[in-house]
Design a protein around this motif. Sequence first.
Motif, PDB file in Angstrom:
ATOM      1  N   VAL A 139       0.874  -1.168   0.000  1.00  0.00           N
ATOM      2  CA  VAL A 139       0.000   0.000   0.000  1.00  0.00           C
ATOM      3  C   VAL A 139       0.907   1.212   0.000  1.00  0.00           C
ATOM      4  N   GLY A 140       0.652   2.131  -0.892  1.00  0.00           N
ATOM      5  CA  GLY A 140       1.532   3.294  -0.949  1.00  0.00           C
ATOM      6  C   GLY A 140       0.835   4.476  -1.565  1.00  0.00           C
ATOM      7  N   GLY A 141       1.542   5.572  -1.540  1.00  0.00           N
ATOM      8  CA  GLY A 141       1.028   6.791  -2.138  1.00  0.00           C
ATOM      9  C   GLY A 141       2.179   7.666  -2.559  1.00  0.00           C
ATOM     10  N   SER A 142       1.895   8.521  -3.495  1.00  0.00           N
ATOM     11  CA  SER A 142       2.937   9.438  -3.937  1.00  0.00           C
ATOM     12  C   SER A 142       2.297  10.757  -4.320  1.00  0.00           C
ATOM     13  N   GLY A 143       3.098  11.774  -4.326  1.00  0.00           N
ATOM     14  CA  GLY A 143       2.639  13.095  -4.724  1.00  0.00           C
ATOM     15  C   GLY A 143       3.810  13.878  -5.243  1.00  0.00           C
ATOM     16  N   GLY A 144       3.528  14.923  -5.943  1.00  0.00           N
ATOM     17  CA  GLY A 144       4.625  15.695  -6.491  1.00  0.00           C
ATOM     18  C   GLY A 144       4.212  17.108  -6.828  1.00  0.00           C
ATOM     19  N   LEU A 145       5.197  17.893  -7.167  1.00  0.00           N
ATOM     20  CA  LEU A 145       5.001  19.287  -7.521  1.00  0.00           C
ATOM     21  C   LEU A 145       5.903  19.603  -8.691  1.00  0.00           C
ATOM     22  N   TYR A 146       5.383  20.323  -9.671  1.00  0.00           N
ATOM     23  CA  TYR A 146       6.179  20.736 -10.815  1.00  0.00           C
ATOM     24  C   TYR A 146       5.912  22.211 -11.058  1.00  0.00           C
ATOM     25  N   ALA A 147       6.964  22.992 -11.163  1.00  0.00           N
ATOM     26  CA  ALA A 147       6.835  24.426 -11.450  1.00  0.00           C
ATOM     27  C   ALA A 147       7.857  24.805 -12.504  1.00  0.00           C
ATOM     28  N   GLU A 148       7.427  25.587 -13.480  1.00  0.00           N
ATOM     29  CA  GLU A 148       8.334  26.024 -14.538  1.00  0.00           C
ATOM     30  C   GLU A 148       8.201  27.528 -14.729  1.00  0.00           C
ATOM     31  N   THR A 149       9.341  28.186 -14.795  1.00  0.00           N
ATOM     32  CA  THR A 149       9.405  29.618 -15.059  1.00  0.00           C
ATOM     33  C   THR A 149      10.264  29.819 -16.303  1.00  0.00           C
ATOM     34  N   PRO A 150      10.326  31.031 -16.828  1.00  0.00           N
ATOM     35  CA  PRO A 150      11.211  31.256 -17.977  1.00  0.00           C
ATOM     36  C   PRO A 150      12.684  30.973 -17.667  1.00  0.00           C
ATOM     37  N   ALA A 151      13.073  31.002 -16.403  1.00  0.00           N
ATOM     38  CA  ALA A 151      14.476  30.816 -16.035  1.00  0.00           C
ATOM     39  C   ALA A 151      14.815  29.392 -15.590  1.00  0.00           C
ATOM     40  N   ALA A 152      13.839  28.649 -15.024  1.00  0.00           N
ATOM     41  CA  ALA A 152      14.165  27.336 -14.467  1.00  0.00           C
ATOM     42  C   ALA A 152      12.920  26.483 -14.333  1.00  0.00           C
ATOM     43  N   ALA A 153      13.143  25.185 -14.138  1.00  0.00           N
ATOM     44  CA  ALA A 153      12.069  24.236 -13.832  1.00  0.00           C
ATOM     45  C   ALA A 153      12.437  23.494 -12.558  1.00  0.00           C
ATOM     46  N   VAL A 154      11.458  23.291 -11.695  1.00  0.00           N
ATOM     47  CA  VAL A 154      11.686  22.603 -10.424  1.00  0.00           C
ATOM     48  C   VAL A 154      10.650  21.489 -10.296  1.00  0.00           C
ATOM     49  N   THR A 155      11.120  20.293  -9.969  1.00  0.00           N
ATOM     50  CA  THR A 155      10.244  19.146  -9.756  1.00  0.00           C
ATOM     51  C   THR A 155      10.591  18.529  -8.406  1.00  0.00           C
ATOM     52  N   SER A 156       9.562  18.185  -7.629  1.00  0.00           N
ATOM     53  CA  SER A 156       9.806  17.474  -6.374  1.00  0.00           C
ATOM     54  C   SER A 156       8.806  16.334  -6.266  1.00  0.00           C
ATOM     55  N   ASP A 157       9.218  15.254  -5.630  1.00  0.00           N
ATOM     56  CA  ASP A 157       8.384  14.072  -5.456  1.00  0.00           C
ATOM     57  C   ASP A 157       8.475  13.575  -4.028  1.00  0.00           C
ATOM     58  N   LEU A 158       7.397  12.984  -3.559  1.00  0.00           N
ATOM     59  CA  LEU A 158       7.342  12.340  -2.256  1.00  0.00           C
ATOM     60  C   LEU A 158       6.705  10.976  -2.457  1.00  0.00           C
ATOM     61  N   LEU A 159       7.318   9.939  -1.909  1.00  0.00           N
ATOM     62  CA  LEU A 159       6.828   8.570  -2.066  1.00  0.00           C
ATOM     63  C   LEU A 159       6.839   7.875  -0.710  1.00  0.00           C
ATOM     64  N   ALA A 160       5.748   7.187  -0.389  1.00  0.00           N
ATOM     65  CA  ALA A 160       5.684   6.395   0.844  1.00  0.00           C
ATOM     66  C   ALA A 160       5.058   5.052   0.512  1.00  0.00           C
TER      67      ALA A 160
END
Length: 65
Positions: free
Chosen positions: A26-47
């Motif tokens: 049994v598990g779950g995951s979530g994440g966040l993605y943000a992109e700007t003209p200068a950079a992209a940032v991705t983060s993930d969480l998994l349990a």
Amino acid sequence: MNLAPQVATAEISDADLDNVSGGLAVGGSGGLYAETPAAAVTSDLLAIATPEGVAAGTAVHTAAH
């Protein structure tokens, strides 16, 4: 001459797969993605929780444009 890697496949039942993979989980995951003209940032969480224990992890990736 064919240099492509060869892959063999086989059918496996759900019960056999449970034995190979360690059982049900049994598990779950979530994440966040943000992109700007200068950079992209991705983060993930998994349990994941299994009868053997609990595992959790995080990851962050940034890329400049």
